[in-house]
Write an enzyme that holds these catalytic residues in place. Structure first.
Site, PDB file in Angstrom:
ATOM      1  N   CYS A  18      -3.380   4.682   4.821  1.00 36.67           N
ATOM      2  CA  CYS A  18      -3.978   3.736   5.767  1.00 36.67           C
ATOM      3  C   CYS A  18      -5.439   3.472   5.419  1.00 36.67           C
ATOM      4  CB  CYS A  18      -3.854   4.237   7.205  1.00 36.67           C
ATOM      5  SG  CYS A  18      -4.964   5.591   7.624  1.00 36.67           S
ATOM      6  N   CYS A  21      -7.944   5.918   6.892  1.00 36.39           N
ATOM      7  CA  CYS A  21      -7.948   7.201   6.166  1.00 36.39           C
ATOM      8  C   CYS A  21      -8.731   7.058   4.868  1.00 36.39           C
ATOM      9  CB  CYS A  21      -6.524   7.642   5.849  1.00 36.39           C
ATOM     10  SG  CYS A  21      -5.485   7.821   7.314  1.00 36.39           S
ATOM     11  N   ASP A 399      -6.765 -29.447 -19.775  1.00 40.85           N
ATOM     12  CA  ASP A 399      -7.159 -29.761 -21.143  1.00 40.85           C
ATOM     13  C   ASP A 399      -5.883 -30.250 -21.832  1.00 40.85           C
ATOM     14  OD1 ASP A 399      -8.505 -29.770 -23.634  1.00 40.85           O
ATOM     15  OD2 ASP A 399      -7.706 -27.784 -24.078  1.00 40.85           O
TER      16      ASP A 399
END
Length: 708
Positions: A18, A21, A399
Site C-alpha cells: 500500500c 506503507c 516524419d
C-alpha cells in the site's frame, strides 16, 4: 551481519502493498543515521538507498508490514507465498471463524453474554493485533493514516459495546489489505515477466575454451554459442550462422526476423532454427532488455498528473474526514440532546467509510498495469504523464522518410540532359554522395554499384543544408541536389522543368546534377510507402485523431502525392529541420496536444517540442530510447493505434476509479441522515470501492493489440 556498500545501492522489495506503507517505510529508512538519501519506487517495488545500511536494518524499517529486502541483481526473490500461506491472511481467517462462532453465541446466549463478548474479543485480538500495534503507535505520534483510523474505530466500537461490529471491521479491513496486496502483485507481474525474459547464464567461447557462465561474468567480444530453441542471453552481433529469431519480447512483432552475419541480436529473444555464434557487444546491464526494464520501472515511479492530484486531495481529505467524524459524534448529543452512544457510533462509521484506500490506489494501479502491458507489446512509455498526454492527443505529425515510408529509396530514372553519359552521371553522383549519410545518397550508391559504373574520386566535399552538396570531380566542381539548388545558378529549360514536375507528381524525388553553367542530368528516386501506413492512418482517424500531418523535406509535388496516397489530413513539404520545429509549435498553438513521430535521431528538436515525442525502431537504438517520450520498439507504426487506444482507456479507467471511489463514499455518508450507516456497512463500502477500483484497473492487463 553483512554491511552493504556506503554509496548507492538498489534493492527489490517483497510485501510492499500500500502507498501509505511505502511512505512510512521510506520515512523509517531516512531515520537510519548512516542513510543520506532514499528513493522508493512503489510501482516497481524497488528502493534506492544512498549511504550505509544493512539489509537487516532495511527490513527492520519495514517490519511493521513484513517487507522483505533483496539485492537488485538477485533474480529470484524469496519464496512467493500463496494467498492462503500469508500470516496476515491466516490470522484473518481465524478471526472470521471466531466472528461466526460469536454470532452463533449471540443468537443463543444474547449479545450481552460474557461468552459472546469474549469470543468477539478473541476475534478482534487475533485479527487486529498487527493493526493495533501500528495504529496505536501512529496515534501516539499523531500520524493519521488508514490503520490509525481503523484502530480508533475498533476501540470506539468496543467502548460503546459494539463488540460484534468491531470484530467485523477488523476482518473486513484485513481482507481489504489482502486484496490490495494481491492486486499490486498482479500489476507488477509485467515487470517481473520482463526480468525473467533473458537467461541468467550463457555458453561462451573464450580463448578456444567453451564454458557456461553467469551473464554478469560475460565480457564484451566474447563469442556466445546459441543452439536452436535457445534464448539469447546477451546483445551482440552474429559472426557465424543464420537463423530466424523471434523478437516479440523486444519489439512485440510475432513474425520472426531473419538474421545472418553482421546482424544485431538482442538478449531475451528466441533462436528458432539454426546454430549461431554471436560476438557480445554489451554488458548485461546495458542490454536492450535491461534498458527497457530500467525505463519501465522509472516510468512507473513517475507520478502522473492525475496521481499528483489524488495525492494532494488525499492530503487534505483524511483530516477533513476526521473532523466530520468528530462533529457527527459530538454535535447532536451536545446541542440537540441526542444519545451519545448512537452518535459516537455514527462518528466511528464516518471514520471507517472515510478511509482513502480506494482513492489513493485508483491511479497508481492503473498506470503500473498499463505501462507494463505496453512494454510486453513492444511499446516503451517513459512515464505516467506521457501515457495520459497520449490519451489526449488531437494531432499527430509524422516524419516521412523511414516512418511512413520504408526509408530505403531506390533510383527509378537516370535521365541525360547533356553530353554526359548515363554511366558518367551515376559515377559522379556516387563520388559526391559517398560523403553523405542521407537515404537518397544510399540509393544512388546502390544503383551505381549494381550497374558497376567506373569509380570517380571526389574532393572538397561540401554539404549545402537542405538542398544538396557539391564537390570537385576530375578538376570540375559538380553540384547535386534539389531543383531549388540550381535556381539562380543556371537556366533550366521549360522541357526539363515539365519533366521534373511530372516525376514529382508521381511521388518521386528529383535530384539534378550539373556545374555552375549547365545541368548535366537528373536522377529520380522513389521511397516506397510502407504497406501498412494507409490502414494505420485510417485507424488513427477512427480513434478520433482530428488531424494527421506529414512533415517532409521533399518538394511540394512529391509530398502531396505521398500524402494523398496515405490519406493524410495535411502535408507540409520542403521543410528544413527548423521548419519542422516551427510546424510543431504552430500545431500546438492551434490544437493543444500534438505528437511527433520520427526515428528519434534526425528530428530530435521536433520530437522534443511536441507534447509527446514518439520514436520508431527503439530496439537497439540508444538515441530513440533516451530522447523519446514513447518508443515503438519495432520499426513500424503498427503499435501506434494500440498505444493511443491504451492511453485513452487508461485515462477513462482513472476517471472512473476516482469518480466511483468518491461517489460511493458520499453515498455512504448520506446514509448517516436516516441512521442507516453501520460500522460493518461502512468498511464494506470502503472495501468494495477498493476492490472495484482494483479490478477495473486490472482490465488494462488484457488490453490487446488492435483494440480501438
Amino acid at each position: 551481519m553483512v554491511l552493504v556498500e556506503t554509496n548507492k545501492n538498489v534493492y527489490r522489495l517483497q510485501g510492499l502493498s500500500c502507498t501509505n506503507c511505502a511512505a512510512k517505510f521510506e520515512k523509517n529508512i531516512r531515520n537510519i543515521q548512516t542513510v543520506e538519501d532514499v528513493k522508493l519506487n512503489f510501482g516497481a517495488s524497488k528502493i534506492t538507498v544512498h549511504g550505509g545500511a544493512t539489509i537487516e536494518q532495511l527490513e527492520q524499517a519495514g517490519s511493521f508490514d513484513g517487507i522483505k529486502v533483496y539485492p537488485e541483481r538477485q533474480r529470484q526473490l524469496g519464496k512467493k507465498e500463496s494467498f492462503w500461506e500469508k500470516r496476515d491472511n491466516i490470522t484473518a481467517m481465524i478471526s472470521l471463524f471466531f466472528i461466526i462462532v460469536g454470532y452463533i453465541f449471540s443468537i443463543q446466549l444474547g449479545e450481552e453474554s460474557l461468552i459472546t463478548i469474549g469470543t468477539f474479543g478473541v476475534a478482534i485480538i487475533i485479527g487486529g493485533f498487527d493493526l493495533f500495534k501500528v495504529g496505536l503507535k501512529n496515534l501516539t505520534k499523531l500520524q493519521f493514516d488508514m490503520k490509525t483510523l481503523m484502530t480508533i474505530a475498533v476501540i470506539g466500537a468496543v467502548i460503546i459495546g459494539e463488540w460484534g461490529e468491531g470484530a467485523v471491521v477488523v476482518f473486513l479491513f484485513a481482507l481489504s489489505e489482502a486484496l490490495e496486496s494481491y492486486s499490486m502483485d498482479k500489476a507488477r507481474q509485467s515487470i517481473q515477466s520482463l526480468m525473467d525474459i533473458a537467461p541468467n547464464r550463457a555458453t561462451i567461447r573464450r580463448n578456444n575454451e567453451t564454458m557456461e557462465i553467469d551473464v554478469e561474468d560475460v565480457r564484451i567480444d566474447d563469442i556466445m554459442l546459441i543452439k536452436p530453441g535457445q534464448k539469447i542471453a546477451m546483445d551482440g552481433e552474429v559472426v557465424k550462422g543464420q537463423s530466424s529469431i523471434n523478437q516479440a519480447t523486444i519489439t512485440g512483432e510475432s513474425i520472426p526476423a531473419y538474421k545472418t552475419t553482421g546482424d544485431e541480436v538482442f538478449a531475451g529473444t528466441l533462436n528458432e532454427e539454426g546454430t549461431l555464434e554471436v560476438r557480445v557487444t554489451k554488458h548485461v546491464e546495458d542490454t536492450t532488455i535491461a534498458k527497457i526494464i530500467h525505463l519501465v520501472e522509472e516510468a512507473q515511479a513517475e507520478r502522473a498528473p492525475s496521481q499528483q492530484f489524488v495525492d494532494r486531495f488525499a492530503k487534505y481529505y483524511t483530516p477533513a474526514i476526521m473532523l466530520i467524524a468528530l462533529l457527527v459524534a459530538v454535535i447532536p448529543p451536545l446541542f440537540f440532546g441526542e444519545g451519545w452512544s448512537e452518535w459516537v457510533y455514527s462518528g466511528l462509521a464516518v471514520l471507517v467509510v472515510g478511509c482513502p484506500c480506494a482513492l489513493v490506489i485508483s491511479t497508481p494501479v492503473a498506470i503500473v498495469t498499463a505501462i507494463g502491458n505496453a512494454a510486453r507489446k513492444g511499446v516503451l512509455i517513459k512515464g505516467g504523464i506521457h501515457l495520459e498526454e497520449t490519451g489526449r492527443l488531437k494531432v499527430i505529425a509524422f516524419d516521412k522518410t523511414g516512418t511512413l515510408t520504408e526509408g530505403k529509396p531506390e533510383v527509378t530514372e537516370v535521365i541525360r540532359l547533356s553530353e554526359m553519359s548515363h554511366e558518367e552521371i551515376l559515377g559522379v553522383a556516387k563520388a559526391i554522395e559517398a560523403f553523405s549519410q542521407h537515404p537518397l545518397a544510399s540509393a544512388i550508391i546502390r544503383k551505381a554499384d549494381n550497374e558497376q559504373v567506373n569509380a570517380f574520386e571526389a574532393e572538397d566535399f561540401q554539404s549545402i543544408t537542405g538542398k544538396g552538396a557539391k564537390a570537385t570531380v576530375n578538376s570540375t566542381v559538380y553540384f547535386i541536389g534539389s531543383p531549388s539548388l540550381f535556381e539562380g545558378m543556371v537556366s533550366v529549360s521549360t522541357g526539363t522543368k515539365q519533366q521534373i514536375k511530372e516525376l514529382q507528381i508521381q511521388g518521386k524525388t528529383v535530384m539534378l546534377i550539373g556545374t555552375e553553367r549547365e545541368v548535366k542530368g537528373l536522377i529520380a528516386v522513389a521511397d516506397q510507402v510502407r504497406e501498412s501506413s494507409p490502414s494505420i492512418i485510417q485507424k488513427l482517424h477512427r480513434l478520433g485523431i482530428e488531424k494527421t500531418v506529414m512533415l517532409t523535406g521533399d518538394n511540394e509535388a512529391t509530398g502531396k502525392a505521398i500524402g494523398k496516397q496515405l490519406g493524410l489530413s495535411e502535408t507540409r513539404a520542403e521543410l528544413m529541420p527548423q521548419d519542422k520545429l516551427e510546424s510543431i509549435k504552430t500545431l500546438r498553438e492551434r490544437y493543444g496536444n500534438v505528437a511527433m513521430v520520427g526515428d528519434g535521431v534526425n528530428d530530435a528538436p521536433a520530437l522534443a517540442t511536441a507534447t509527446v515525442g514518439i520514436a520508431m525502431g527503439g530496439a537497439g537504438t540508444d538515441t530513440a530510447l533516451e530522447t523519446a517520450d514513447i518508443a515503438l520498439m519495432a520499426d513500424d507504426l503498427e503499435r501506434l493505434p494500440y498505444t493511443i487506444s491504451l492511453s485513452r482507456k487508461t485515462l477513462s479507467i482513472i476517471k472512473q476509479n476516482v469518480s466511483f471511489a468518491l461517489a460511493l463514499k458520499v453515498l455512504a455518508l448520506l446514509l448517516i441522515i436516516p441512521g442507516w450507516l453501520t460500522l460493518w456497512l461502512a468498511i464494506f463500502a470502503d472495501m468494495g470501492a477498493t476492490l472495484i477500483v482494483v479490478l477495473n484497473s486490472l482490465r488494462l492487463m488484457h488490453a490487446k493489440y488492435g483494440d480501438e
